[in-house]
Enzyme design. Structure first.
Site, PDB file in Angstrom:
ATOM      1  N   ASN A 149       0.807  -1.214   0.000  1.00  0.00           N
ATOM      2  CA  ASN A 149       0.000   0.000   0.000  1.00  0.00           C
ATOM      3  C   ASN A 149       0.847   1.274   0.000  1.00  0.00           C
ATOM      4  O   ASN A 149       0.414   2.310  -0.513  1.00  0.00           O
ATOM      5  CB  ASN A 149      -0.925  -0.003   1.223  1.00  0.00           C
ATOM      6  CG  ASN A 149      -1.505   1.357   1.523  1.00  0.00           C
ATOM      7  OD1 ASN A 149      -2.400   1.837   0.839  1.00  0.00           O
ATOM      8  ND2 ASN A 149      -0.967   2.008   2.556  1.00  0.00           N
ATOM      9  N   TYR A 169       5.028   9.793 -11.063  1.00  0.00           N
ATOM     10  CA  TYR A 169       3.986   8.990 -10.415  1.00  0.00           C
ATOM     11  C   TYR A 169       3.323   8.063 -11.432  1.00  0.00           C
ATOM     12  O   TYR A 169       3.133   6.863 -11.166  1.00  0.00           O
ATOM     13  CB  TYR A 169       2.955   9.919  -9.779  1.00  0.00           C
ATOM     14  CG  TYR A 169       1.925   9.216  -8.920  1.00  0.00           C
ATOM     15  CD1 TYR A 169       2.307   8.432  -7.842  1.00  0.00           C
ATOM     16  CD2 TYR A 169       0.559   9.365  -9.174  1.00  0.00           C
ATOM     17  CE1 TYR A 169       1.363   7.795  -7.046  1.00  0.00           C
ATOM     18  CE2 TYR A 169      -0.390   8.748  -8.382  1.00  0.00           C
ATOM     19  CZ  TYR A 169       0.016   7.957  -7.321  1.00  0.00           C
ATOM     20  OH  TYR A 169      -0.924   7.335  -6.534  1.00  0.00           O
ATOM     21  N   LYS A 187       3.487   3.863 -11.292  1.00  0.00           N
ATOM     22  CA  LYS A 187       2.269   3.063 -11.169  1.00  0.00           C
ATOM     23  C   LYS A 187       2.063   2.184 -12.399  1.00  0.00           C
ATOM     24  O   LYS A 187       1.545   1.058 -12.292  1.00  0.00           O
ATOM     25  CB  LYS A 187       1.063   3.963 -10.926  1.00  0.00           C
ATOM     26  CG  LYS A 187       1.084   4.618  -9.545  1.00  0.00           C
ATOM     27  CD  LYS A 187       1.148   3.602  -8.420  1.00  0.00           C
ATOM     28  CE  LYS A 187       1.083   4.238  -7.038  1.00  0.00           C
ATOM     29  NZ  LYS A 187       1.136   3.247  -5.940  1.00  0.00           N
ATOM     30  N   VAL A 239      -8.916   9.137  -2.617  1.00  0.00           N
ATOM     31  CA  VAL A 239      -9.186   8.925  -1.187  1.00  0.00           C
ATOM     32  C   VAL A 239      -8.708  10.139  -0.395  1.00  0.00           C
ATOM     33  O   VAL A 239      -7.653  10.722  -0.697  1.00  0.00           O
ATOM     34  CB  VAL A 239      -8.486   7.643  -0.685  1.00  0.00           C
ATOM     35  CG1 VAL A 239      -8.944   7.311   0.738  1.00  0.00           C
ATOM     36  CG2 VAL A 239      -8.769   6.474  -1.634  1.00  0.00           C
ATOM     37  N   THR A 296      -6.785  11.486   1.906  1.00  0.00           N
ATOM     38  CA  THR A 296      -5.597  11.189   2.703  1.00  0.00           C
ATOM     39  C   THR A 296      -4.632  12.363   2.657  1.00  0.00           C
ATOM     40  O   THR A 296      -4.848  13.349   1.945  1.00  0.00           O
ATOM     41  CB  THR A 296      -4.888   9.942   2.158  1.00  0.00           C
ATOM     42  OG1 THR A 296      -4.453  10.211   0.810  1.00  0.00           O
ATOM     43  CG2 THR A 296      -5.810   8.728   2.159  1.00  0.00           C
TER      44      THR A 296
END
Length: 254
Positions: free
Chosen positions: A92, A160, A164, A193, A195
């Site tokens: 994660n 990024y 991924k 999300v 976060t």
């Protein structure tokens, strides 16, 4: 508890906060052991897992330090309790930095850190997990938390997106070798999300991340998913009979 007291053993990275901490809390249950790899142990997290009847082992590790990650992996995975019915590895942990247009990328250390956390540490941990699972008569599942950014290019996220995308292809490759280790792998995008990572994205310089206003608007409109809700959906996903049928998936499809 003795080793034989566990039905489920879960190794989870990035459990310090956000989605990782929410996953640890949601996955906690009787006869479940969670081995959390995180930067700093959290007594509150351990108490919350224990309150649900689970056992939490916290291991302090910096996944950007590949030497330390490799050492910890070679210790932890062979020592997973024997006799469980299910063994899950959830990769994660991740970083969105550096956020910059391609022309602005010039810091080698930042590039190394991003690839080490998002890709190389995942490979090291997964390799150790697969070695430890070879010969075990149990369910083995590997869940890599990926991103839509690995499937759709976005200006300012060159690093990024690249990490991924690499994670997705690595996941596919794990499955090509399933006959040797018996583990099924999925790369799962969790959606947007609420976060700390999203906070960092919203604070980006528009000159480096042109879509920053879009993400700021999602927060203002209450369109971000809560870590607890996403964690519950991921937990349910991990228990699906058809886990692995779709190698590259998105939790928003369920």
């Amino acid at each position: 508890m003795t080793d034989t007291a566990f039905d489920t053993v879960i190794v989870l990275t990035g459990a310090s906060r956000g989605l990782g901490a929410a996953l640890a809390r949601d996955l906690a249950a009787p006869r479940t052991k969670i081995i959390a790899l995180l930067r700093k142990p959290d007594p509150a997290l351990e108490a919350d897992v224990a309150a649900k009847g689970g056992v939490l082992q916290q291991v302090a590790v910096d996944l950007a330090d590949l030497d330390d990650t490799a050492v910890q992996a070679d210790i932890l995975f062979p020592a997973m309790p024997a006799g469980a019915k299910r063994y899950w590895l959830i990769n994660n942990a991740g970083t969105v930095a550096p956020i910059s247009t391609i022309a602005g990328l010039g810091d080698p250390a930042a590039l190394r850190t991003a690839f080490d956390i998002n890709v190389n540490a995942v490979i090291l941990l997964s390799a150790a997990f697969l070695r430890a699972m070879t010969g075990r008569q149990a369910q083995g599942r590997l869940l890599n938390i990926s991103s839509g950014a690995g499937r759709n290019a976005k200006a300012g996220w060159g690093v990024y997106c690249a990490t991924k995308a690499a994670l997705d292809m690595f996941t596919r490759t794990v499955n090509t070798e399933r006959d040797t280790h018996g583990v099924t792998a999925v790369a799962l995008a969790p959606g947007v999300v609420d976060t700390d990572m999203q906070g960092a994205i919203r604070a980006s310089d528009p000159a480096h991340f042109p879509a920053v206003a879009q993400f700021q608007g999602m927060k203002d409109k209450g369109q971000l998913a809560s870590p607890a809700n996403v964690a519950a959906s991921i937990h349910a996903y991990l228990q699906r009979d058809d886990f692995g049928q779709t190698e590259i998936d998105d939790i928003r499809n369920y």
